[in-house]
Write a protein that holds these residues in place. Structure first.
Motif, PDB file in Angstrom:
ATOM      1  N   GLY A 105       0.813  -1.206   0.000  1.00  0.00           N
ATOM      2  CA  GLY A 105       0.000   0.000   0.000  1.00  0.00           C
ATOM      3  C   GLY A 105       0.847   1.257   0.000  1.00  0.00           C
ATOM      4  O   GLY A 105       0.547   2.229  -0.709  1.00  0.00           O
ATOM      5  N   LEU A 106       1.925   1.249   0.804  1.00  0.00           N
ATOM      6  CA  LEU A 106       2.827   2.398   0.829  1.00  0.00           C
ATOM      7  C   LEU A 106       3.499   2.590  -0.523  1.00  0.00           C
ATOM      8  O   LEU A 106       3.571   3.709  -1.059  1.00  0.00           O
ATOM      9  N   TYR A 107       3.956   1.479  -1.106  1.00  0.00           N
ATOM     10  CA  TYR A 107       4.654   1.543  -2.391  1.00  0.00           C
ATOM     11  C   TYR A 107       3.739   2.092  -3.477  1.00  0.00           C
ATOM     12  O   TYR A 107       4.112   3.000  -4.234  1.00  0.00           O
ATOM     13  N   PHE A 108       2.483   1.553  -3.580  1.00  0.00           N
ATOM     14  CA  PHE A 108       1.579   1.964  -4.652  1.00  0.00           C
ATOM     15  C   PHE A 108       1.088   3.403  -4.440  1.00  0.00           C
ATOM     16  O   PHE A 108       0.838   4.132  -5.399  1.00  0.00           O
ATOM     17  N   SER A 109       0.963   3.822  -3.175  1.00  0.00           N
ATOM     18  CA  SER A 109       0.559   5.213  -2.902  1.00  0.00           C
ATOM     19  C   SER A 109       1.610   6.188  -3.450  1.00  0.00           C
ATOM     20  O   SER A 109       1.282   7.163  -4.140  1.00  0.00           O
ATOM     21  N   ILE A 110       2.872   5.928  -3.147  1.00  0.00           N
ATOM     22  CA  ILE A 110       3.938   6.808  -3.623  1.00  0.00           C
ATOM     23  C   ILE A 110       4.058   6.733  -5.140  1.00  0.00           C
ATOM     24  O   ILE A 110       4.276   7.734  -5.823  1.00  0.00           O
ATOM     25  N   GLU A 111       3.886   5.536  -5.708  1.00  0.00           N
ATOM     26  CA  GLU A 111       3.940   5.359  -7.159  1.00  0.00           C
ATOM     27  C   GLU A 111       2.847   6.181  -7.836  1.00  0.00           C
ATOM     28  O   GLU A 111       3.070   6.811  -8.879  1.00  0.00           O
ATOM     29  N   THR A 112       1.645   6.192  -7.248  1.00  0.00           N
ATOM     30  CA  THR A 112       0.520   6.933  -7.818  1.00  0.00           C
ATOM     31  C   THR A 112       0.744   8.439  -7.704  1.00  0.00           C
ATOM     32  O   THR A 112       0.525   9.193  -8.663  1.00  0.00           O
ATOM     33  N   GLY A 153      -8.779  11.278  -7.214  1.00  0.00           N
ATOM     34  CA  GLY A 153      -8.509  12.339  -6.234  1.00  0.00           C
ATOM     35  C   GLY A 153      -7.091  12.273  -5.678  1.00  0.00           C
ATOM     36  O   GLY A 153      -6.447  13.300  -5.444  1.00  0.00           O
ATOM     37  N   LEU A 154      -6.611  11.031  -5.464  1.00  0.00           N
ATOM     38  CA  LEU A 154      -5.251  10.863  -4.934  1.00  0.00           C
ATOM     39  C   LEU A 154      -4.220  11.452  -5.893  1.00  0.00           C
ATOM     40  O   LEU A 154      -3.278  12.136  -5.461  1.00  0.00           O
ATOM     41  N   MET A 155      -4.405  11.195  -7.210  1.00  0.00           N
ATOM     42  CA  MET A 155      -3.444  11.735  -8.183  1.00  0.00           C
ATOM     43  C   MET A 155      -3.492  13.260  -8.223  1.00  0.00           C
ATOM     44  O   MET A 155      -2.452  13.923  -8.283  1.00  0.00           O
ATOM     45  N   LEU A 156      -4.714  13.831  -8.188  1.00  0.00           N
ATOM     46  CA  LEU A 156      -4.822  15.293  -8.223  1.00  0.00           C
ATOM     47  C   LEU A 156      -4.215  15.926  -6.974  1.00  0.00           C
ATOM     48  O   LEU A 156      -3.451  16.899  -7.046  1.00  0.00           O
ATOM     49  N   LEU A 157      -4.564  15.372  -5.817  1.00  0.00           N
ATOM     50  CA  LEU A 157      -4.011  15.907  -4.571  1.00  0.00           C
ATOM     51  C   LEU A 157      -2.497  15.703  -4.503  1.00  0.00           C
ATOM     52  O   LEU A 157      -1.742  16.570  -4.034  1.00  0.00           O
ATOM     53  N   GLY A 158      -2.042  14.535  -4.990  1.00  0.00           N
ATOM     54  CA  GLY A 158      -0.608  14.259  -4.954  1.00  0.00           C
ATOM     55  C   GLY A 158       0.190  15.214  -5.819  1.00  0.00           C
ATOM     56  O   GLY A 158       1.236  15.720  -5.393  1.00  0.00           O
ATOM     57  N   VAL A 159      -0.280  15.465  -7.054  1.00  0.00           N
ATOM     58  CA  VAL A 159       0.437  16.391  -7.948  1.00  0.00           C
ATOM     59  C   VAL A 159       0.457  17.792  -7.346  1.00  0.00           C
ATOM     60  O   VAL A 159       1.484  18.485  -7.362  1.00  0.00           O
ATOM     61  N   THR A 160      -0.714  18.229  -6.800  1.00  0.00           N
ATOM     62  CA  THR A 160      -0.777  19.579  -6.209  1.00  0.00           C
ATOM     63  C   THR A 160       0.162  19.691  -5.011  1.00  0.00           C
ATOM     64  O   THR A 160       0.919  20.658  -4.880  1.00  0.00           O
TER      65      THR A 160
END
Length: 581
Positions: free
Chosen positions: A284-291, A315-322
């Motif tokens: 889960g940690l790995y895929f979260s950071i990958e995403t 939403g995760l990708m949008l929030l992560g990029v921001t």
């Protein structure tokens, strides 16, 4: 027209260069009874009038060096001292002098360390000296209250220590047999290098030099710490963590916290919600950071997952990029904008307390900064020139630099004057040093008498006037500090250091007893009154403490001595004077 008699002189000293340092050297040589011939490239009428009034002949140095040295009597001279304004000129004169006579003692002032080391490799007699290196220890000692005064002889560390007499008695009974008395102070009167039978009253100040461990055992106050001592790696690591936290600022800290929270929440969601084939917490940690990083290796995918998880992934990708963009912006500000701000030293200086401020990053300032840092003291430098050639040395020693005018209160405040333990004012301009010292007196207020302020003043008379008129107790004249080294080296003393005892200057050095000289066979008690013998080296053996006043100087002995420079010069004259039958 040069008098031919100069060419026939023997045993005299040629001083080439007559600015502040050269004039002081000539004065001290003359006071010691040495004959001197002066050579000066600039031929300043004022200085020429002074030396002619002393009865010292002066030659113009603009001719070919070899011809001028011949006219000055280099063939029979005891030594040549080169103290012209530039290293190039001093180097030229010293090399020509060495070519003329291999046995001529040549003492040269060289500021450039690399050039000085190369010139010092010459096997001929003499010395290569740097005024900055000679003056810096005295300035540092004044800032620290004298806790850096030490001397290593044959692997044994001798230090200057002080105490107060607890009872009336003879000096020998109060300071021990293995010490060299340097000063006794009573009621404002200072007696330098007193005899061991000197009567001392209760409460008198006693300053001695001796072996560190023995002095501590006898109750003397030995200040300072070993130059090799460094903060532990744990303390250094904590300091760096605190620095990063302070430098980060609230914006960067919030962005980091938001990123950590987003990754942690996503790890939990994927751990429990990713249906096929299922995920461990590490997956889960790995895929979260990958995403969040938008890498997409293809090892995991949301394509076959429930609808709610795919919506969550969007939403995760949008929030992560921001969040990544914001975090990178703050990191850029920290590493670029804040780095430029940190280079001015203001942020670091604002967190220091008990540090020492140096105004002026010239040769003396750099040497003093290095001496203080070698003893583990924090230093802040104030410098006007943001293109100073010495900035790299300050960075290498991890010393913050404040760019600005040291006479301006705002600049002094930025350097942390309110929390400083001492201030050294070391610019190359006497007037600026005086203005800065007076500005410091105003800024320090009630702390004025508790915080040492050490102004560097070139002119000796001006230095004394400043001390008397404005109450500066720690004024330092570079010419006065350095001149004894040049005089001692010219007369055959291997100068080891300069010290202060109750505020009075002393010099330590080593000389060899010449066979057949007036000193051979002399008992130590019969040496000049204010000379103290620290150790004797015989037959190449390790230096040892003298047995007492009945110990005698033998031919070839190496004697380590300390005393006022005028007394040492008289001792050196005896060392080369043939014994009377």
């Amino acid at each position: 027209m040069v008098d031919d008699a100069y060419e026939n002189w023997t045993g005299h000293v040629i001083v080439w260069g007559l600015q502040s340092l050269g004039l002081r050297i000539v004065e001290q040589l003359r006071e010691a009874g040495e004959r001197v011939v002066v050579v000066d490239d600039e031929d300043d009428p004022r200085l020429r009038h002074v030396v002619r009034g002393w009865g010292v002949p002066q030659l113009n140095g603009k001719a070919v060096p070899a011809e001028t040295l011949s006219e000055a009597g280099a063939a029979g001279a005891l030594a040549v001292i080169c103290v012209e304004r530039t290293d190039l000129r001093n180097l030229e004169i010293s090399l020509v002098a060495r070519e003329m006579r291999a046995d001529l003692r040549v003492v040269t002032h060289i500021r450039n360390a690399a050039v000085g080391r190369a010139l010092a490799e010459d096997a001929g007699p003499g010395a290569v000296l740097d005024v900055a290196a000679l003056s810096a220890p005295s300035v540092a000692e004044a800032c620290l209250g004298g806790d850096m005064q030490s001397l290593v002889l044959g692997g044994v560390r001798f230090v200057v220590a002080s105490t107060r007499a607890e009872r009336d008695g003879a000096l020998r009974d109060l300071c021990g047999a293995g010490t060299a008395p340097l000063a006794v102070s009573s009621g404002g009167e200072v007696r330098l290098c007193p005899p061991r039978d000197e009567p001392v009253r209760e409460g008198d100040g006693i300053t001695v030099m001796g072996v560190e461990d023995e002095l501590v055992a006898q109750g003397f106050a030995v200040g300072g710490r070993d130059p090799g001592t460094r903060p532990s790696w744990r303390g250094s690591l904590l300091d760096r963590i605190r620095w990063v936290a302070d430098e980060a600022g609230p914006g960067l800290r919030r962005a980091l916290a938001s990123m950590v929270l987003l990754v942690a929440a996503s790890t939990v969601v994927l751990w429990h919600g990713y249906a096929t084939p299922g995920m461990s917490p590490l997956d889960g940690l790995y895929f979260s950071i990958e995403t969040i990083a938008t890498v997409g290796f293809g090892d995991f995918s949301f394509a076959e997952q429930p609808t709610w998880l795919r919506i969550y992934a969007t939403g995760l990708m949008l929030l992560g990029v921001t969040n990544t963009a914001v975090l990178l912006a703050y990191l850029t500000d920290l590493l670029v904008s804040r780095r430029l701000e940190r280079s001015s030293g203001r942020r670091r200086a604002a967190r220091l307390s008990g540090h020492i401020v140096i105004a002026g990053l010239g040769t003396i300032g750099v040497a003093t900064m290095a001496a203080l840092r070698s003893h583990g003291h924090e230093v802040v430098v104030i410098e006007r020139d943001d293109d100073s050639a010495f900035l790299d040395q300050a960075r290498a020693l991890d010393v913050p630099v404040i760019f600005g005018d040291a006479t301006v209160p705002a600049t002094l405040a930025a350097a942390g004057i309110a929390r400083a333990a001492a201030v050294a004012v070391l610019t190359s301009d006497d007037l600026v040093n005086i203005e800065t010292a007076l500005a410091l007196r105003n800024e320090l207020g009630e702390r004025w008498h508790r915080v040492p302020v050490v102004p560097r003043i070139f002119d000796r008379t001006l230095a004394r006037t400043l001390a008397d008129r404005f109450g500066f107790d720690s004024v330092r004249s570079t010419a006065e500090l350095a001149a004894p080294w040049f005089v001692g080296a010219a007369l055959g003393l291997d100068v080891l250091g300069t010290f202060t005892a109750e505020g009075r200057p002393l010099m330590a050095g080593r000389f060899t007893v010449t066979p057949g000289s007036a000193l051979q066979g002399t008992a130590l008690r019969r040496l000049p009154e204010r000379i103290r013998v620290l150790a004797l080296a015989r037959d190449g053996a390790r230096p040892r403490l003298p047995a007492g006043g009945d110990d005698h100087l033998g031919s070839g002995d190496g004697a380590y001595v300390i005393g006022p420079h005028a007394e040492l010069v008289r001792l050196l004259r005896l060392a080369r004077t043939p014994a009377t039958p």
